[in-house]
Design a protein around this motif. Structure first.
Motif, PDB file in Angstrom:
ATOM      1  N   HIS A 143       0.832  -1.200   0.000  1.00  0.00           N
ATOM      2  CA  HIS A 143       0.000   0.000   0.000  1.00  0.00           C
ATOM      3  C   HIS A 143       0.868   1.253   0.000  1.00  0.00           C
ATOM      4  O   HIS A 143       1.966   1.251   0.546  1.00  0.00           O
ATOM      5  N   GLN A 166      -4.838   1.725  -4.300  1.00  0.00           N
ATOM      6  CA  GLN A 166      -5.991   0.997  -3.798  1.00  0.00           C
ATOM      7  C   GLN A 166      -5.980  -0.376  -4.453  1.00  0.00           C
ATOM      8  O   GLN A 166      -5.804  -0.471  -5.661  1.00  0.00           O
ATOM      9  N   HIS A 202      -6.247  -4.796   8.199  1.00  0.00           N
ATOM     10  CA  HIS A 202      -7.552  -4.202   7.915  1.00  0.00           C
ATOM     11  C   HIS A 202      -8.671  -5.220   8.146  1.00  0.00           C
ATOM     12  O   HIS A 202      -8.441  -6.423   8.132  1.00  0.00           O
ATOM     13  N   LYS A 260     -13.300  10.144  -4.000  1.00  0.00           N
ATOM     14  CA  LYS A 260     -12.643   9.487  -2.877  1.00  0.00           C
ATOM     15  C   LYS A 260     -13.256   9.982  -1.571  1.00  0.00           C
ATOM     16  O   LYS A 260     -13.483  11.180  -1.420  1.00  0.00           O
ATOM     17  N   SER A 280     -12.718   9.895   2.662  1.00  0.00           N
ATOM     18  CA  SER A 280     -11.878   9.531   3.808  1.00  0.00           C
ATOM     19  C   SER A 280     -12.632   9.902   5.068  1.00  0.00           C
ATOM     20  O   SER A 280     -13.206  10.990   5.139  1.00  0.00           O
ATOM     21  N   ARG A 282     -12.430  10.024   9.442  1.00  0.00           N
ATOM     22  CA  ARG A 282     -11.573   9.936  10.619  1.00  0.00           C
ATOM     23  C   ARG A 282     -12.388  10.171  11.881  1.00  0.00           C
ATOM     24  O   ARG A 282     -13.345  10.939  11.866  1.00  0.00           O
ATOM     25  N   GLY A 333     -13.859   0.563   3.179  1.00  0.00           N
ATOM     26  CA  GLY A 333     -13.395  -0.274   4.281  1.00  0.00           C
ATOM     27  C   GLY A 333     -12.335   0.457   5.081  1.00  0.00           C
ATOM     28  O   GLY A 333     -12.216   1.671   4.988  1.00  0.00           O
ATOM     29  N   GLY A 334     -11.558  -0.281   5.856  1.00  0.00           N
ATOM     30  CA  GLY A 334     -10.484   0.334   6.640  1.00  0.00           C
ATOM     31  C   GLY A 334     -10.503  -0.107   8.086  1.00  0.00           C
ATOM     32  O   GLY A 334     -10.636  -1.293   8.371  1.00  0.00           O
ATOM     33  N   HIS A 335     -10.385   0.869   8.995  1.00  0.00           N
ATOM     34  CA  HIS A 335     -10.328   0.590  10.432  1.00  0.00           C
ATOM     35  C   HIS A 335     -11.504   1.259  11.133  1.00  0.00           C
ATOM     36  O   HIS A 335     -12.140   2.140  10.574  1.00  0.00           O
ATOM     37  N   ALA A 372     -11.157   5.247   8.036  1.00  0.00           N
ATOM     38  CA  ALA A 372     -11.582   4.379   6.943  1.00  0.00           C
ATOM     39  C   ALA A 372     -11.803   5.215   5.699  1.00  0.00           C
ATOM     40  O   ALA A 372     -11.706   6.440   5.734  1.00  0.00           O
ATOM     41  N   GLY A 373     -12.084   4.557   4.593  1.00  0.00           N
ATOM     42  CA  GLY A 373     -12.250   5.290   3.351  1.00  0.00           C
ATOM     43  C   GLY A 373     -13.141   4.539   2.395  1.00  0.00           C
ATOM     44  O   GLY A 373     -13.543   3.399   2.645  1.00  0.00           O
ATOM     45  N   ALA A 374     -13.459   5.199   1.289  1.00  0.00           N
ATOM     46  CA  ALA A 374     -14.326   4.581   0.297  1.00  0.00           C
ATOM     47  C   ALA A 374     -14.153   5.282  -1.036  1.00  0.00           C
ATOM     48  O   ALA A 374     -13.545   6.351  -1.118  1.00  0.00           O
TER      49      ALA A 374
END
Ligand code: C5P
Ligand code: C5P
Ligand code: C5P
Ligand code: ZN
Length: 528
Positions: A30, A60, A107, A465, A467, A469, A497-499, A503-505
């Protein structure tokens, strides 16, 4: 030999054995600080084990990127710092016999399973705060050293290794713990001023191996490279009235201390080439890292005293102090010596399509790669500070449970998440709601993904995009941004997805409002 994280040992060994059986390996990682350090750890481990490999980086790991990987002739692919979230897609290719995946990631896994999957979340360890991608890669690297040592013994019958600590640390890959710590810090896994859980065990191995030193220290960014006035002026996490954000305030605070904080003799400026100084006299000031213990103590006490007298709450004052992770083999006064500065230097390369530069630095190139990285760092810092200013001035839109902004093309999609996280807490931007940031995706000119039977995606549908937080305090109340991003994105024809905390999409342009509405509902449900 015991690995650093007992829970992961068995799986790590299985993954290492499979790698050791491969003729050659494609290593895919990544493009952020954690991904770069993951790749650097994995590549050194492969090299030391004598396994030929090639490295690629992806922004990605989407279906196209996985298809492109499947189309290569490699039949063993090691994914680091991603892969778990795309397991469904990866296993389709695995089932077709395209390659065997080995995954070292942290992840949230997609709904599928594969044999060589090393992820802390599968073993009850939190992937957002206890182990990073670099940490998972480190666990794998340690297992790989064991496996190849066993193989060496089997073939050579007698061993002629080990003489002293440093080469022993290299032989069992413990020296790579330094990069694992940089990855964890780069993924913001330190909370309450220090690393926790599995990360702590990696720190301990790094200390044992002589590559990491820890100490309780001032928790401001730039202890190695920023001249003292800038260190104080730019400190934003804990705001000290009259000092933070004020050049004059910072200078007069330091002048009032009865200390020799300027360089005597002028001239020399160790490691100052990267300072983004505006004032010409900056070079005359010493760096925090150059101060003696007593001097540090004096400055820190004065800071705390000032904060108290200006009414900064005790909980904030506690945040002024934390655990510093120092890479003890790197020169004093350079970004490489401080885990946090090192990780920012890496983000400055990989998030600008120059992962090769960051990887070079991680692998020890202290000339060309380091120079180039420092130039990129200057741009990165400018972009972050412009981005934060933009968001703070324009403000965010508050929904009931989330707040959001759309940067369009004014913030690069690869850093919009970092900007969103850093802007939280500024005027009008709450820390008690997650923040959702949108930025236009740039058209990927050099995309080498084969677009076979992909006609419906081809008709200029522009993507955006996303993001998101949050704070660890929100995740403790039940927030999981990974689930929010993934479900809200799917609801509007995107993917994410992410944490839990970051996370992001990717979503189709035009669906932003629908996405926010869905995310708002989901966050409301999670926090109720
Ligand atoms: O893909 P990866 O896990 O490496 O990306 C993590 C991202 O999430 C980084 O940009 C990191 O700064 C961010 N993060 C955050 N706050 C956290 C954990 C991660 O902003 N507490
Ligand atoms: O860029 P990165 O996500 O690695 O930044 C990690 C943290 O380092 C940020 O959240 C911020 O607190 C700090 N930082 C900073 N000044 C910079 C870059 C990063 O204070 N120029
Ligand atoms: O890009 P950003 O730094 O906001 O990513 C935050 C986290 O979300 C990262 O861990 C990243 O891998 C993940 N992410 C994802 N799917 C996306 C975008 C980001 O899983 N489409
Ligand atoms: Zn990561």
């Amino acid at each position: 030999m015991a690995g650093p994280i007992p829970e992961l040992e068995e799986r790590a060994t299985a993954c290492a054995r499979r790698l050791a059986d491969a003729d050659c390996v494609l290593l895919a990682s990544h493009i952020d600080a954690d991904g770069l350090t993951s790749a650097a750890i994995a590549s050194q481990a492969l090299e030391r084990a004598g396994i030929p490999f090639e490295t690629v980086f992806e922004k990605q790991l989407d279906a196209d990127a996985i298809a492109a990987i499947a189309a290569t002739e490699y039949d063993t692919v090691l994914f680091t710092d991603f892969g778990s979230g795309q397991l469904d897609e990866i296993t389709v290719h695995e089932d077709e016999g395209a390659f065997t995946p080995i995954i070292a990631d942290h992840h949230q896994p997609a709904d599928s399973e594969t044999h060589y999957h090393l992820n802390p979340l599968l073993f009850g360890i939190d992937g957002a705060s206890e182990l990073s991608g670099a940490g998972a890669s480190y666990v794998l690297a340690r297992a790989l050293a064991d496996v190849s040592e066993v193989q060496r013994r089997e073939t050579a019958k007698r061993t002629t290794t080990t003489d002293g600590g440093a080469s022993a640390a290299r032989a069992d890959n413990r020296d790579l713990a330094a990069l694992a710590v940089v990855g964890a810090v780069g993924d913001m896994q330190a909370s309450g001023g220090e690393l926790h859980g599995a990360n702590e065990r990696i720190v301990a191995e790094g200390v044992e191996a002589g590559v990491i030193e820890t100490s309780t220290d001032l928790a401001l960014y730039g202890k190695q490279t920023r001249p003292l006035p800038k260190l104080l002026e730019y400190a934003t996490d804990v705001r000290i009235p009259g000092i933070s954000g004020s050049e004059r305030g910072a200078l007069s605070f330091l002048d009032d201390l009865d200390l020799e904080l300027k360089r005597t003799g002028g001239g020399d400026n160790t490691g100052t080439s990267t300072s983004t100084s505006t004032s010409t006299s900056d070079g005359n000031w010493r760096r925090w890292a150059e101060l003696s213990g007593d001097e540090k103590q004096t400055v820190a006490s004065a800071l705390v005293k000032r904060a108290v007298s200006r009414g900064v709450p005790a909980s904030k004052i506690d945040q002024l102090v934390g655990t510093a992770y120092v890479l003890s083999e790197e020169p004093v006064g350079t970004e490489l010596r401080d885990a946090s500065e090192f990780s920012t230097l890496l983000n400055a390369t990989a998030r600008y399509d120059r992962a090769d530069v960051g990887l070079g630095v991680c692998l020890g190139d202290r000339d060309e790669a380091l120079d180039r990285a420092r130039t990129l760092l200057r741009d990165h810092r400018r972009n972050l500070s412009n981005g934060i200013e933009l968001v703070t001035e324009e403000g965010v839109t508050h929904a009931e449970h989330v707040q959001w902004f759309h940067a369009e093309d004014r913030i690069r999609e690869t850093i919009v998440g970092i900007v969103a996280g850093m802007a939280m807490g500024n005027a009008g931007i709450s820390r008690s709601k997650p923040i959702i940031a949108f930025a236009d995706k740039r058209d990927e000119a050099g995309s080498d993904a084969p677009d076979k039977n992909d006609s419906e995606k081809h008709e200029q549908t522009q993507d955006v995009k996303v993001s998101a937080r949050a704070t660890h305090s929100l995740t403790r109340q039940g927030l999981d941004l990974s689930a929010v991003m993934s479900q809200a994105a799917r609801a509007v024809g995107g993917d994410g997805g992410g944490h839990n905390v970051a996370a992001g999409a990717t979503v189709p342009k035009g669906e932003e409002r629908a996405f926010v509405d869905r995310a708002d509902e989901l966050v409301g449900d999670q926090l109720s």
